[in-house]
Enzyme design. Structure first.
Site, mmCIF file in Angstrom:
data_model
loop_
_atom_site.group_PDB
_atom_site.id
_atom_site.type_symbol
_atom_site.label_atom_id
_atom_site.label_comp_id
_atom_site.label_asym_id
_atom_site.label_seq_id
_atom_site.Cartn_x
_atom_site.Cartn_y
_atom_site.Cartn_z
ATOM 1 N N GLU A 402 -26.128 48.249 56.294
ATOM 2 C CA GLU A 402 -26.857 48.878 57.400
ATOM 3 C C GLU A 402 -25.517 48.603 58.511
ATOM 4 O OE1 GLU A 402 -29.960 46.345 58.584
ATOM 5 O OE2 GLU A 402 -30.891 46.696 57.047
ATOM 6 N N HIS A 487 -34.699 39.357 53.104
ATOM 7 C CA HIS A 487 -35.651 40.172 52.214
ATOM 8 C C HIS A 487 -36.070 39.276 50.898
ATOM 9 C CE1 HIS A 487 -32.818 43.696 53.912
ATOM 10 N NE2 HIS A 487 -34.022 43.656 54.682
ATOM 11 N N ASN A 525 -33.534 48.320 52.192
ATOM 12 C CA ASN A 525 -34.548 47.502 52.767
ATOM 13 C C ASN A 525 -35.929 47.680 52.083
ATOM 14 O OD1 ASN A 525 -32.550 48.690 54.691
ATOM 15 N ND2 ASN A 525 -33.237 46.955 56.095
#
Length: 546
Positions: A402, A487, A525
């Site tokens: 990201e 995560h 994600n």
């Protein structure tokens, strides 16, 4: 879909904010829903469950999997009670806002800590954590096994505190994510359903190219492309119309005021505005906030006895309740579900659980870094806190990064990244009888695999641009943020600890419906995959078990 959502259209008349084309792309083949209102909506009737109550279905947790289960069960005519350890987040604080600003953490920011534990612990060489009152705040920085696991606490779970990046894995990577699941069904039915339910959309590329708040992302794109890496626009659950109004100064700022880590007051479509709002509309879903489940065991007359503590905002137990549920859905997040099931198996409360409980846990290969750019590459004083782009080097280097914001309010000339990397390392939860707790055997050295994967991107960019890594963000002369994960995944893996639809082995009527089912890595994600898998599993469960 609102009229506003139709404003930005491609030449063929199809809005980029409604469709992501091509199931072979990184972003999947999802038909996307229109935006939900940016106005906060309470998710469902909140009322503490009564001691000795009996409910048809009890859902432990209100994150992605639990919210999907509650909505679909309610639509099927089942009365559902949800139990949430965190707060309802429906009452403004002294500043008139529900959530605290990222740059000014206060008691609302952390779960039962007396000092903040910010992912980026230093800035310009100085520590930035500070003392705060102990409170049932929104972000849990849980330290276990040498890793900090960041988790959302409150109705809506992780949707309250993430950046909203709603990514569908590349089709060719899916077999490594969930090998026992039919990819055709996921990409043809359940990913589109999840994207629709979550309200996923993409930024308008023309607006992206023109607005000050994405200067940082444009610098990230330029550097990626100059080094030969694909830059991809990443969908998000933020209300892009609202963000454009923020930039125009016609609505209260949210993403453009740096709100992300401790909640977002206006523009983000967290679960309260999507799945939980729909669940509320059924009239069949109630939620008990500040309730922590401590035990689940077979009830003498059928179903399960569920014991829970009611908490106050200092984290103290104010009451202990025992209720009976015909069916129980574990949706407390990867860590919460795994810890609870590990304890219940080891202590004999659920002796039929198999030996796979607690195994297959991973960090999704998370690692962060910053780069120091040249003075001719400013990243901007005003940065949207909502990421909208990424660098894809998964096939070659095992990393997807990201292009993340660093919304400090000053010019930093820094590019900041959160990488998701391919890593083989999986940890296991175990019951520590002497200490009365669940431990995790994570090894800090395992993060080197993720660092090496991230370096396949950033070493090359630094060499091309003549730049260096920042060493002032994670401690003294420390380049890599390798101490954490946003995560967490696994611990009750699909088709191992459960059958192929989340039914726990050994105890009929018990289900896992959250990220604990996914073995440690999703390549992107994870919350869209968690949502889509929950949609798949609950459809089967309703059709066959109710």
């Amino acid at each position: 879909m609102s009229g506003n959502a139709m404003r930005s259209q491609t030449s063929d008349g199809v809005s980029r904010r409604r469709f992501i084309a091509g199931t072979s792309s990184l972003l999947g083949g999802a038909i996307l829903a229109g935006r939900a209102s940016a106005v906060y909506a309470a998710p469902a009737r909140t009322a503490p469950i009564a001691d000795a109550a009996r409910v048809p279905a009890l859902v432990i947790g209100t994150g992605y999997g639990g919210s999907v289960a509650a909505l679909r069960l309610a639509e099927a005519g089942v009365d559902v009670h949800m139990v949430e350890m965190g707060m309802a987040w429906d009452t403004p604080g002294p500043d008139g806002k529900i959530f605290a600003n990222t740059t000014k953490p206060d008691q609302r920011s952390y779960w039962l800590r007396t000092r903040t534990k910010q992912p980026l612990s230093n800035f310009l060489g100085f520590p930035i954590d500070k003392d705060v009152p102990r409170y049932t705040g929104i972000l849990d920085a849980e330290e276990m096994g040498g890793i900090i696991v960041y988790q959302g606490r409150g109705i809506g779970g992780g949707s309250l505190v993430n950046g909203g990046m709603a990514v569908t894995p590349r089709r060719e990577n899916f077999g490594a994510v969930l090998p026992s699941v039919n990819a055709d069904e996921m990409y043809g039915v359940y990913y589109p359903r999840a994207n629709s339910g979550l309200g996923v959309a993409t930024v308008d590329p023309a607006w992206f190219d023109s607005v000050d708040c994405y200067q940082y992302a444009r610098v990230g794109r330029k550097h990626a492309q100059r080094s030969g890496f694909p830059f991809v626009f990443v969908p998000d659950v933020y209300d892009w119309d609202y963000m454009e109004k923020e930039a125009a100064g016609t609505v209260p700022k949210s993403a453009l005021d740096g709100e992300i880590l401790y909640g977002n007051n206006y523009g983000k479509k967290s679960l309260q505005k999507t799945y939980l709002a729909q669940a509320r509309a059924t009239g069949r879903v109630t939620i008990s906030p500040l309730h922590k489940v401590t035990s689940v065991s077979p009830a003498p007359g059928g179903g399960y006895t569920v014991v829970m503590d009611e908490l106050n905002t200092s984290g103290d137990t104010t009451a202990t309740k025992s209720v009976t549920a015909d069916k129980v859905f574990f949706a407390a997040g990867s860590v919460g579900t795994s810890k609870l099931l590990t304890k219940l198996k080891a202590t004999g409360a659920l002796p039929g659980l198999n030996g796979e409980i607690g195994k297959g846990w991973g960090d999704n290969g998370n690692v962060m870094c910053g780069r120091a750019n040249h003075l001719w590459d400013p990243t901007g004083k005003v940065q949207s806190s909502i990421p909208c782009g990424g660098i894809d080097n998964w096939a070659t280097g095992g990393a997807f990064a990201e292009v993340a914001p660093l919304p400090t309010g000053i010019e930093t000339y820094a590019s900041f990244y959160l990488s998701i990397t391919k890593t083989p390392h999986r940890a296991e939860f175990s019951w520590n009888a002497g200490a009365g707790r669940v431990d995790l055997n994570w090894q800090t050295a395992w993060k080197q695999t993720s660092i090496d994967a991230a370096k396949t991107i950033f070493d090359k960019i630094n060499a091309k641009e003549g730049t260096i890594y920042r060493t002032d963000l994670f401690g003294t002369y420390k380049i890599w943020g390798d101490h954490l994960t946003y995560h967490p995944l696994g611990g009750a893996v699909l088709n191992k600890a459960t059958d192929n639809y989340g039914r726990l082995h050994g105890h009929s009527g018990l289900y896992v419906i959250d990220g604990a089912l996914i073995p440690g890595n999703t390549s992107v994600n994870p919350f869209v995959t968690i949502t889509a898998l929950a949609e798949r599993n609950i459809e089967k469960i309703i059709a066959t078990d109710l």
